[in-house]
Design an enzyme around this catalytic site. Structure first.
Site, PDB file in Angstrom:
ATOM      1  N   ASN A   1       0.683  -0.911  -0.427  1.00  6.62           N
ATOM      2  CA  ASN A   1      -0.101   0.236   0.065  1.00  6.62           C
ATOM      3  C   ASN A   1       1.326   1.510   0.425  1.00  6.62           C
ATOM      4  O   ASN A   1       1.365   1.769   1.505  1.00  6.62           O
ATOM      5  CB  ASN A   1      -1.091  -0.429   1.497  1.00  6.62           C
ATOM      6  CG  ASN A   1      -1.574   1.468   1.485  1.00  6.62           C
ATOM      7  OD1 ASN A   1      -1.773   2.524   0.141  1.00  6.62           O
ATOM      8  ND2 ASN A   1      -2.532   1.229   3.267  1.00  6.62           N
ATOM      9  N   TRP A   2       0.588   1.773  -0.880  1.00  9.41           N
ATOM     10  CA  TRP A   2       2.204   3.144  -0.904  1.00  9.41           C
ATOM     11  C   TRP A   2       1.795   4.374  -0.087  1.00  9.41           C
ATOM     12  O   TRP A   2       1.938   5.102  -0.514  1.00  9.41           O
ATOM     13  CB  TRP A   2       2.894   3.446  -2.598  1.00  9.41           C
ATOM     14  CG  TRP A   2       2.929   2.464  -3.437  1.00  9.41           C
ATOM     15  CD1 TRP A   2       3.213   1.075  -3.039  1.00  9.41           C
ATOM     16  CD2 TRP A   2       3.158   2.138  -4.625  1.00  9.41           C
ATOM     17  NE1 TRP A   2       3.597   0.557  -3.978  1.00  9.41           N
ATOM     18  CE2 TRP A   2       3.745   0.803  -5.017  1.00  9.41           C
ATOM     19  CE3 TRP A   2       3.934   3.519  -5.696  1.00  9.41           C
ATOM     20  CZ2 TRP A   2       4.561   0.378  -6.550  1.00  9.41           C
ATOM     21  CZ3 TRP A   2       4.381   3.341  -6.807  1.00  9.41           C
ATOM     22  CH2 TRP A   2       5.156   1.711  -6.986  1.00  9.41           C
ATOM     23  N   LYS A   3       0.143   3.999  -0.138  1.00 12.81           N
ATOM     24  CA  LYS A   3      -0.626   5.568   0.630  1.00 12.81           C
ATOM     25  C   LYS A   3      -0.268   6.466  -0.263  1.00 12.81           C
ATOM     26  O   LYS A   3      -0.341   6.375  -1.553  1.00 12.81           O
ATOM     27  CB  LYS A   3      -0.540   5.665   1.615  1.00 12.81           C
ATOM     28  CG  LYS A   3      -0.356   4.435   2.455  1.00 12.81           C
ATOM     29  CD  LYS A   3       0.192   4.158   4.348  1.00 12.81           C
ATOM     30  CE  LYS A   3      -0.010   3.013   4.719  1.00 12.81           C
ATOM     31  NZ  LYS A   3       0.408   3.288   6.209  1.00 12.81           N
TER      32      LYS A   3
ATOM     33  N   HIS B   1      -9.372   1.084   4.674  1.00 12.25           N
ATOM     34  CA  HIS B   1      -8.294   0.928   5.266  1.00 12.25           C
ATOM     35  C   HIS B   1      -8.044   1.942   7.031  1.00 12.25           C
ATOM     36  O   HIS B   1      -9.124   2.986   7.374  1.00 12.25           O
ATOM     37  CB  HIS B   1      -7.187   1.554   5.005  1.00 12.25           C
ATOM     38  CG  HIS B   1      -5.917   1.431   5.672  1.00 12.25           C
ATOM     39  ND1 HIS B   1      -5.542   2.602   6.451  1.00 12.25           N
ATOM     40  CD2 HIS B   1      -4.894   0.440   5.073  1.00 12.25           C
ATOM     41  CE1 HIS B   1      -3.856   2.558   6.739  1.00 12.25           C
ATOM     42  NE2 HIS B   1      -3.777   1.093   6.183  1.00 12.25           N
TER      43      HIS B   1
ATOM     44  N   GLU C   1      -7.290   4.879   7.757  1.00  8.90           N
ATOM     45  CA  GLU C   1      -6.913   5.747   7.779  1.00  8.90           C
ATOM     46  C   GLU C   1      -7.524   6.355   6.833  1.00  8.90           C
ATOM     47  O   GLU C   1      -8.514   7.500   7.465  1.00  8.90           O
ATOM     48  CB  GLU C   1      -5.441   5.695   6.671  1.00  8.90           C
ATOM     49  CG  GLU C   1      -4.035   5.516   7.886  1.00  8.90           C
ATOM     50  CD  GLU C   1      -3.098   5.303   7.007  1.00  8.90           C
ATOM     51  OE1 GLU C   1      -2.801   5.310   5.432  1.00  8.90           O
ATOM     52  OE2 GLU C   1      -2.607   4.739   7.753  1.00  8.90           O
TER      53      GLU C   1
ATOM     54  N   GLU D   1      -5.869  -5.353  10.645  1.00  5.95           N
ATOM     55  CA  GLU D   1      -4.354  -4.094  10.678  1.00  5.95           C
ATOM     56  C   GLU D   1      -4.797  -3.328  12.421  1.00  5.95           C
ATOM     57  O   GLU D   1      -5.000  -3.207  12.210  1.00  5.95           O
ATOM     58  CB  GLU D   1      -4.910  -3.060  10.521  1.00  5.95           C
ATOM     59  CG  GLU D   1      -3.781  -4.472   7.986  1.00  5.95           C
ATOM     60  CD  GLU D   1      -3.672  -2.372   7.539  1.00  5.95           C
ATOM     61  OE1 GLU D   1      -2.141  -3.192   6.954  1.00  5.95           O
ATOM     62  OE2 GLU D   1      -4.109  -1.564   7.247  1.00  5.95           O
TER      63      GLU D   1
ATOM     64  N   GLY E   1       2.747   1.969  10.884  1.00  5.95           N
ATOM     65  CA  GLY E   1       3.313   3.158  10.795  1.00  5.95           C
ATOM     66  C   GLY E   1       4.422   3.308  12.344  1.00  5.95           C
ATOM     67  O   GLY E   1       4.922   4.604  12.273  1.00  5.95           O
TER      68      GLY E   1
ATOM     69  N   SER F   1       3.800  -2.397  10.311  1.00 14.41           N
ATOM     70  CA  SER F   1       5.006  -2.068  10.691  1.00 14.41           C
ATOM     71  C   SER F   1       6.055  -3.991  10.402  1.00 14.41           C
ATOM     72  O   SER F   1       6.334  -3.969  10.562  1.00 14.41           O
ATOM     73  CB  SER F   1       5.691  -1.890  12.086  1.00 14.41           C
ATOM     74  OG  SER F   1       5.495  -0.482  12.125  1.00 14.41           O
TER      75      SER F   1
ATOM     76  N   GLY G   1       2.485  -0.856   4.395  1.00 14.74           N
ATOM     77  CA  GLY G   1       3.296   0.224   4.067  1.00 14.74           C
ATOM     78  C   GLY G   1       4.294   0.575   3.479  1.00 14.74           C
ATOM     79  O   GLY G   1       4.987   0.384   2.816  1.00 14.74           O
ATOM     80  N   GLY G   2       5.236   1.373   5.322  1.00 16.83           N
ATOM     81  CA  GLY G   2       5.440   2.061   4.496  1.00 16.83           C
ATOM     82  C   GLY G   2       7.574   1.243   4.040  1.00 16.83           C
ATOM     83  O   GLY G   2       8.108   2.006   3.217  1.00 16.83           O
TER      84      GLY G   2
HETATM   85  P1  PGA Z   1       3.015  -0.172   7.330  1.00 21.99           P
HETATM   86  O1  PGA Z   1       1.484   0.567   7.063  1.00 21.99           O
HETATM   87  O2  PGA Z   1       3.489  -1.268   7.263  1.00 21.99           O
HETATM   88  O3  PGA Z   1       3.787   1.184   7.212  1.00 21.99           O
HETATM   89  O4  PGA Z   1       2.791  -0.109   9.502  1.00 21.99           O
HETATM   90  C1  PGA Z   1       0.902  -0.678   7.201  1.00 21.99           C
HETATM   91  C2  PGA Z   1      -0.148  -0.300   7.008  1.00 21.99           C
HETATM   92  O5  PGA Z   1      -0.985   0.904   6.330  1.00 21.99           O
HETATM   93  O6  PGA Z   1      -1.554  -1.222   5.325  1.00 21.99           O
END
Ligand code: PGA
Length: 254
Positions: free
Chosen positions: A9-11, A94, A96, A164, A170, A210, A231-232
């Site tokens: 997930n590149w966000k 998600h 967020e 998640e 994050g 993470s 994510g990251g």
């Molecule tokens: P993260 O994000 O790997 O940066 O913790 C995961 C996600 O939001 O899907």
């Protein structure tokens, strides 16, 4: 047998130019890794560009969100019809989006339904906040989210669930493998009475929060965890490739 699935997930990261470079940097190595479904979810504006980079490879494309209506006066939104011509996957609900953009269990449900109607595979995100976790409410929260997400949906065929825990996203503080496995089992146990034991065993469940190349074995070594939503770490080609490589090895050995 559930095919493991790693999605990045590149966000809201990468310009279109950077997205092309990142996809190119991952393409060759990712294509060479077997036994794992690999999904890149770049920002909307880069979907067609990344699609072009990965065409004729085993790498698949996903979007990070969508509207549930097929078309109309919804300024700024993207419809499932539009996405169905571009990609195979779409991340839905998600945390967020739930926390910052007003998504609720109800909108998540409508979006899943809309995605399935157009043969898009939803990656449905659930997970508890830190407060809920500390109050011992994880089971209750995840159970509620799963039931609400799939309410009145006839079949879960193809659907992917991502557990998640919000406190792990994050933050660099990943959950423990056993915990991810326990919640994955819980999710199957919530699905079983609704869709049957076979469906509960077939649904693929990712862990997210993470995940790195270093800690992915802890999660993918668990029997009920079928992949990761990253994510990251998916913004660094070598790191994402490492996650997919480890997954392939671990699941082949299992
Ligand atoms: P993260 O994000 O790997 O940066 O913790 C995961 C996600 O939001 O899907």
């Amino acid at each position: 047998m559930r095919t493991p699935i790693i999605a990045g997930n590149w966000k809201m990261n990468t310009t279109p130019g950077e997205a092309v470079e990142l996809a190119k940097a991952m393409k060759k190595k990712l294509t060479g890794i077997s036994g794992v479904e690999k999904v890149l979810c770049p920002p909307f504006v880069s979907l067609t560009l990344v699609k072009d980079v990965i065409k004729n490879t085993s790498i698949k494309l996903g979007a990070q969100n969508m509207h549930y209506e097929r078309k109309g006066a919804y300024t700024g939104e993207t419809s499932p019809v539009m996405l169905s011509q571009l990609c195979e996957f779409v991340i839905i609900g998600h945390s967020e989006r739930r926390a910052m953009f007003g998504e609720t269990d109800q909108t998540v449900n409508r979006k899943i339904r809309a995605a399935l109607e157009l043969d898009l595979t939803p990656i449905v995100c659930v997970g508890e906040t830190l407060e809920e976790n500390e109050a011992g409410e994880t089971i209750e929260v995840v159970t509620r989210q799963i039931k609400a997400a799939f309410q009145d949906i006839e079949s879960l065929e193809g659907t992917v669930v991502a557990y998640e825990p919000i406190w792990a996203i994050g933050t660099g503080k990943a959950a423990k493998g056993e915990q991810a496995n326990a919640i994955s089992r819980l999710i199957r146990s919530v699905i079983a009475p609704l869709y049957g034991d076979t469906a509960a065993q077939e649904v693929r469940i990712q862990y997210g929060g993470s995940v790195t190349a270093a800690n992915v074995p802890e999660f993918l070594g668990q029997p009920d965890v079928d992949g990761a939503l990253v994510g990251g770490a998916c913004l660094k080609a070598a790191e994402f490739i490492g996650i997919v490589e480890q997954t392939s090895k671990i699941k082949k050995a299992a």
